[in-house]
Every structure is written in structure tokens, then in C-alpha cells.
Design a protein around this motif. Sequence first.
Motif, PDB file in Angstrom:
ATOM      1  N   GLN A 257       0.878  -1.417  -0.240  1.00 44.35           N
ATOM      2  CA  GLN A 257      -0.211  -0.001   0.207  1.00 44.35           C
ATOM      3  C   GLN A 257       0.832   1.186   0.150  1.00 44.35           C
ATOM      4  OE1 GLN A 257      -3.101   0.247  -0.531  1.00 44.35           O
ATOM      5  NE2 GLN A 257      -4.294  -1.735   0.483  1.00 44.35           N
ATOM      6  N   GLU A 258       1.653   1.312   0.735  1.00 44.10           N
ATOM      7  CA  GLU A 258       2.843   2.125   0.941  1.00 44.10           C
ATOM      8  C   GLU A 258       3.370   2.823  -0.752  1.00 44.10           C
ATOM      9  OE1 GLU A 258       7.544   3.666   2.468  1.00 44.10           O
ATOM     10  OE2 GLU A 258       6.223   2.043   2.952  1.00 44.10           O
ATOM     11  N   LYS A 259       4.379   1.758  -0.958  1.00 42.26           N
ATOM     12  CA  LYS A 259       4.442   2.020  -2.945  1.00 42.26           C
ATOM     13  C   LYS A 259       3.579   2.558  -3.034  1.00 42.26           C
ATOM     14  CE  LYS A 259       8.168  -1.366  -1.852  1.00 42.26           C
ATOM     15  NZ  LYS A 259       7.632  -1.968  -1.365  1.00 42.26           N
ATOM     16  N   LEU A 260       2.203   1.917  -3.462  1.00 38.54           N
ATOM     17  CA  LEU A 260       1.256   1.896  -4.857  1.00 38.54           C
ATOM     18  C   LEU A 260       0.664   3.140  -4.290  1.00 38.54           C
ATOM     19  CD1 LEU A 260      -1.093   1.064  -6.622  1.00 38.54           C
ATOM     20  CD2 LEU A 260      -2.816   0.188  -4.677  1.00 38.54           C
ATOM     21  N   ALA A 261       1.281   4.346  -2.813  1.00 38.72           N
ATOM     22  CA  ALA A 261       0.262   5.368  -2.427  1.00 38.72           C
ATOM     23  C   ALA A 261       0.847   6.367  -3.473  1.00 38.72           C
ATOM     24  CB  ALA A 261       0.346   5.499  -1.215  1.00 38.72           C
ATOM     25  N   TYR A 262       2.550   6.117  -4.416  1.00 38.16           N
ATOM     26  CA  TYR A 262       2.635   7.116  -5.376  1.00 38.16           C
ATOM     27  C   TYR A 262       2.625   6.710  -6.659  1.00 38.16           C
ATOM     28  CZ  TYR A 262       6.503   7.459  -2.171  1.00 38.16           C
ATOM     29  OH  TYR A 262       7.368   7.940  -0.584  1.00 38.16           O
ATOM     30  N   ALA A 263       1.379   5.844  -7.430  1.00 39.92           N
ATOM     31  CA  ALA A 263       0.679   5.917  -7.825  1.00 39.92           C
ATOM     32  C   ALA A 263      -0.075   7.107  -8.195  1.00 39.92           C
ATOM     33  CB  ALA A 263       0.485   4.535  -9.051  1.00 39.92           C
ATOM     34  N   ASN A 264      -0.965   7.214  -9.600  1.00 35.33           N
ATOM     35  CA  ASN A 264      -2.539   7.959  -9.259  1.00 35.33           C
ATOM     36  C   ASN A 264      -3.220   7.388  -8.243  1.00 35.33           C
ATOM     37  OD1 ASN A 264      -1.110   9.880 -11.431  1.00 35.33           O
ATOM     38  ND2 ASN A 264      -2.148   8.961 -12.956  1.00 35.33           N
ATOM     39  N   HIS A 271      -1.312  -8.792 -12.469  1.00 37.11           N
ATOM     40  CA  HIS A 271      -1.111  -8.831 -12.209  1.00 37.11           C
ATOM     41  C   HIS A 271      -0.998 -10.966 -13.063  1.00 37.11           C
ATOM     42  CE1 HIS A 271       2.204 -12.164 -10.266  1.00 37.11           C
ATOM     43  NE2 HIS A 271       2.582 -11.496  -9.198  1.00 37.11           N
ATOM     44  N   PRO A 272       0.092 -11.346 -13.736  1.00 37.26           N
ATOM     45  CA  PRO A 272      -0.311 -12.221 -15.165  1.00 37.26           C
ATOM     46  C   PRO A 272      -0.606 -13.028 -13.996  1.00 37.26           C
ATOM     47  CG  PRO A 272       1.981 -12.015 -15.271  1.00 37.26           C
ATOM     48  CD  PRO A 272       1.698 -10.227 -14.037  1.00 37.26           C
ATOM     49  N   PRO A 274       0.458 -16.868 -12.257  1.00 32.50           N
ATOM     50  CA  PRO A 274       0.145 -17.025 -10.577  1.00 32.50           C
ATOM     51  C   PRO A 274       1.255 -15.998  -9.575  1.00 32.50           C
ATOM     52  CG  PRO A 274       1.580 -18.613 -11.051  1.00 32.50           C
ATOM     53  CD  PRO A 274       1.879 -18.254 -12.652  1.00 32.50           C
ATOM     54  N   MET A 275       0.588 -15.744  -8.639  1.00 34.05           N
ATOM     55  CA  MET A 275       1.251 -14.271  -7.563  1.00 34.05           C
ATOM     56  C   MET A 275       2.079 -15.558  -6.899  1.00 34.05           C
ATOM     57  SD  MET A 275      -1.664 -11.333  -7.095  1.00 34.05           S
ATOM     58  CE  MET A 275      -3.423 -13.145  -6.740  1.00 34.05           C
ATOM     59  N   ASN A 276       2.931 -14.582  -5.964  1.00 30.65           N
ATOM     60  CA  ASN A 276       4.259 -14.981  -5.358  1.00 30.65           C
ATOM     61  C   ASN A 276       3.769 -14.208  -4.545  1.00 30.65           C
ATOM     62  OD1 ASN A 276       5.231 -17.915  -6.297  1.00 30.65           O
ATOM     63  ND2 ASN A 276       6.400 -16.131  -7.090  1.00 30.65           N
ATOM     64  N   ARG A 277       2.359 -14.260  -3.636  1.00 36.85           N
ATOM     65  CA  ARG A 277       2.063 -13.247  -2.276  1.00 36.85           C
ATOM     66  C   ARG A 277       3.368 -13.124  -1.414  1.00 36.85           C
ATOM     67  NH1 ARG A 277      -3.670 -13.144  -1.327  1.00 36.85           N
ATOM     68  NH2 ARG A 277      -4.769 -13.246  -3.324  1.00 36.85           N
ATOM     69  N   GLY A 278       3.760 -11.450  -0.835  1.00 35.67           N
ATOM     70  CA  GLY A 278       4.190 -11.678  -0.177  1.00 35.67           C
ATOM     71  C   GLY A 278       5.562 -11.775  -0.568  1.00 35.67           C
ATOM     72  N   VAL A 279       5.897 -11.638  -2.365  1.00 38.11           N
ATOM     73  CA  VAL A 279       7.668 -11.713  -2.828  1.00 38.11           C
ATOM     74  C   VAL A 279       6.921 -11.075  -3.820  1.00 38.11           C
ATOM     75  CG1 VAL A 279       8.652 -12.812  -4.437  1.00 38.11           C
ATOM     76  CG2 VAL A 279       7.422 -14.172  -2.282  1.00 38.11           C
ATOM     77  N   GLU A 280       5.858 -10.467  -4.789  1.00 35.15           N
ATOM     78  CA  GLU A 280       6.494  -9.445  -5.551  1.00 35.15           C
ATOM     79  C   GLU A 280       4.962  -8.875  -5.215  1.00 35.15           C
ATOM     80  OE1 GLU A 280       6.716 -12.806  -7.245  1.00 35.15           O
ATOM     81  OE2 GLU A 280       4.208 -12.746  -7.713  1.00 35.15           O
ATOM     82  N   PRO A 283      -0.790  -9.765   0.169  1.00 37.09           N
ATOM     83  CA  PRO A 283      -1.926  -9.806   0.099  1.00 37.09           C
ATOM     84  C   PRO A 283      -3.279  -8.434  -0.392  1.00 37.09           C
ATOM     85  CG  PRO A 283      -0.462 -11.807   1.222  1.00 37.09           C
ATOM     86  CD  PRO A 283      -0.022  -9.860   1.013  1.00 37.09           C
ATOM     87  N   ALA A 284      -3.085  -7.586   0.830  1.00 36.98           N
ATOM     88  CA  ALA A 284      -3.857  -6.859   0.388  1.00 36.98           C
ATOM     89  C   ALA A 284      -3.924  -6.291  -0.533  1.00 36.98           C
ATOM     90  CB  ALA A 284      -3.090  -5.704   1.736  1.00 36.98           C
ATOM     91  N   VAL A 285      -2.923  -5.776  -1.335  1.00 40.22           N
ATOM     92  CA  VAL A 285      -3.195  -4.894  -1.953  1.00 40.22           C
ATOM     93  C   VAL A 285      -3.976  -5.723  -3.806  1.00 40.22           C
ATOM     94  CG1 VAL A 285      -1.826  -3.823  -4.215  1.00 40.22           C
ATOM     95  CG2 VAL A 285      -1.158  -3.474  -2.725  1.00 40.22           C
ATOM     96  N   ALA A 286      -3.749  -7.620  -3.565  1.00 42.82           N
ATOM     97  CA  ALA A 286      -3.790  -8.656  -4.646  1.00 42.82           C
ATOM     98  C   ALA A 286      -5.362  -8.118  -4.468  1.00 42.82           C
ATOM     99  CB  ALA A 286      -2.864  -9.545  -4.524  1.00 42.82           C
ATOM    100  N   ASP A 287      -5.391  -8.250  -3.289  1.00 38.96           N
ATOM    101  CA  ASP A 287      -7.125  -8.121  -2.585  1.00 38.96           C
ATOM    102  C   ASP A 287      -8.455  -7.389  -2.579  1.00 38.96           C
ATOM    103  OD1 ASP A 287      -6.471 -11.577  -3.268  1.00 38.96           O
ATOM    104  OD2 ASP A 287      -6.034 -11.661  -0.625  1.00 38.96           O
ATOM    105  N   GLY A 288      -7.499  -6.073  -2.679  1.00 37.70           N
ATOM    106  CA  GLY A 288      -7.572  -4.367  -2.451  1.00 37.70           C
ATOM    107  C   GLY A 288      -8.838  -4.553  -3.664  1.00 37.70           C
ATOM    108  N   PRO A 289      -9.658  -3.087  -3.348  1.00 34.49           N
ATOM    109  CA  PRO A 289     -10.441  -2.618  -4.423  1.00 34.49           C
ATOM    110  C   PRO A 289      -9.915  -1.726  -5.690  1.00 34.49           C
ATOM    111  CG  PRO A 289      -9.601  -0.874  -2.784  1.00 34.49           C
ATOM    112  CD  PRO A 289      -8.512  -2.312  -2.400  1.00 34.49           C
TER     113      PRO A 289
END
Length: 318
Positions: A257-264, A271-272, A274-280, A283-289
Motif C-alpha cells: 500500500q505504501e508504494k502503491l500510494a505513489y501512483a495515481n 498481475h499475470p 500465478p502470484m507469489n504473495r508476499g514476494v512481488e 495480499p492486501a493489494v492483490a485482493d484490494g479495491p
Amino acid sequence: MSANPSHRDSTFPHRHLLGIEGLQPHEILGLLDRAEEAIEISRQVEKIKPVLRGRTQINLFFENSTRTQSSFELAGKRLGADVMNMAVSQSSVKKGETLIDTAATLNAMHPDILVVRHNAAGAVHLLARKVSCSVINAGDGQHEHPTQALLDALTIRRHKGKIARLTVAICGDITHSRVARSNIILLNALGARVRVIAPSTLLPSGIEKMGVEVFRDMKEGLKGVDIVMMLRLQRERMNGAFIPSVREYYRYYGLDQEKLAYANDDALVMHPGPMNRGVEIDPAVADGPQSLIREQVEMGVAVRMAVLEALAAHLPNS
């Protein structure tokens, strides 16, 4: 779109789909428009549009990919094709049969469409020269993955209404990613501004020549971005120490969330899989709004239906 065959030919005049490279913008947009129709079909109770009735589609996967293979299988069946998945791990390919031998064997089965994933770049192009049917590239080595780029573009366009003039950041393992390469080619063709963000060890040499802006700092690279496209860390393709540790990688390049806040504020996350949650990705962003990751799966079936239907116009006796 019109059902007139000559109209289809002019929209997508190619016998194969081997990559995004070489496609014209109107051909890409034609596939996206056709995919919009496929979405409507997939959401109906009756999901069959029998344009491939009587045709045979073989999914030939030399690499495991549950998501892509099942997506192509579903797409073929919704268009009425007879679909066969070839388990290469159990076939004579594992006993020393060459790719050319495999092509000859497949040709003898008279398939109409061959969907191929292979771990070597260029393998799909070689097969396309040796078989009589249409060939779709479902990912070849570190080269291209065209249907992934198309489904990503469809997902973006449905939410943003356009692709031109958007700023898209592709983040993570650029070096080993065929998804990144296909997306860069497609997004540039449709007028987007493309950035890549990665540590130096995961940036291929000469990446700037592909018409992208290069950032090595996540927060700096995400400023003013409309779409954040994360990539899987492909450790199975890495020979050597590309990152000091997974924990260190996540600290600097994992999307939280901290890094995403720099985007618009209205930036969307992709994400194409399968995800490595907690690596790239957190989870809160992957499942977020702001996440479109689950929607990308639905768009995958629609895009693959669109590609199969576009190629159907070029099959013998179509």
C-alpha cells in the motif's frame, strides 16, 4: 463485428498468432473488439458459438501452465471445437523425439489449430513452419506471450476506456518475462507510455531500445502511473543470484500500500499470475479495491476465444 468472412480477413489477415510483434494497431484493436463479444457469450447460460464445430484444437504444452491451458481449452469448447490436451511429459518427446518429429506426428493427426507453449524461444515459430494448421503461441521461452498481452490490454481498456496516453509501469522480473516483452510491444503500438521498474540484475541489456522509460527505484517509477503491472519472480529461469533474498526483494520491489500510494489515486493493479504473495505483491493489494487480477482471468478466456475465431476464417473450407 460483422460475420462476413472477407471482413474478418481484413481485420486479422494472419494464419498464425506467434507474437504481438508484427501486428498492426488496427489488428490488435480488432481482436479486442471481438473479445468484447466473447465476454457476452461467456456470461450467457448458453455459452456456445459454434464457429469451430467439426474442427480439432490440440493444446501442446511442453511447460506446465494450468491457467493458460485451461483457458484455451474452455475457449475452444465454447466455440464448438474438439479440444485435446497433449501431456508432453508422458509422450515420446521425453524419450528423445525432436520438435520436428513432433510436428510431423501432429500433422498426421490433421489438427486445425495448434496451441503451443515451449520453454525455448523460437520453438513455436519452428513448429508453425512444419505443420499445415494454424498455430497460436501460448508462451515461448523468454520471447513472447501474445494472448496474455491482449487480455491485459482488454482489461485496461474496459476500465480506462482507452490505452493511448495512459502511463503503464511493468514491475519486477523483466529479464525473464515473455509477458513483459509482449506487453511492451502492444502498449507502445497502441500509444501508451511504458515504464519498467526493476533492480539492475532483472533488467535486460538494451531494454531502453524497446521504447520504455527505465526506473530502478519503485517509488520514483510509480509516480503518476495509471496502471501498475506486477510480474512474477521467475526463479525457475534464474541461473545465479539475481536477488540477494526474497525478503530484500519484497522490501524494495514488492507492491504494498505504501508504494502503491505513489501512483495515481485511480491507478489499477494487475498481475499475470500465478502470484507469489508476499514476494512481488502484498495480499492486501492483490485482493484490494484497485486490483484487476481476478478479472484478468475472465478476460483470458474471452481473448482466446477471439483469437481462435479470428484464425478460423483462414482454415481450409471455412
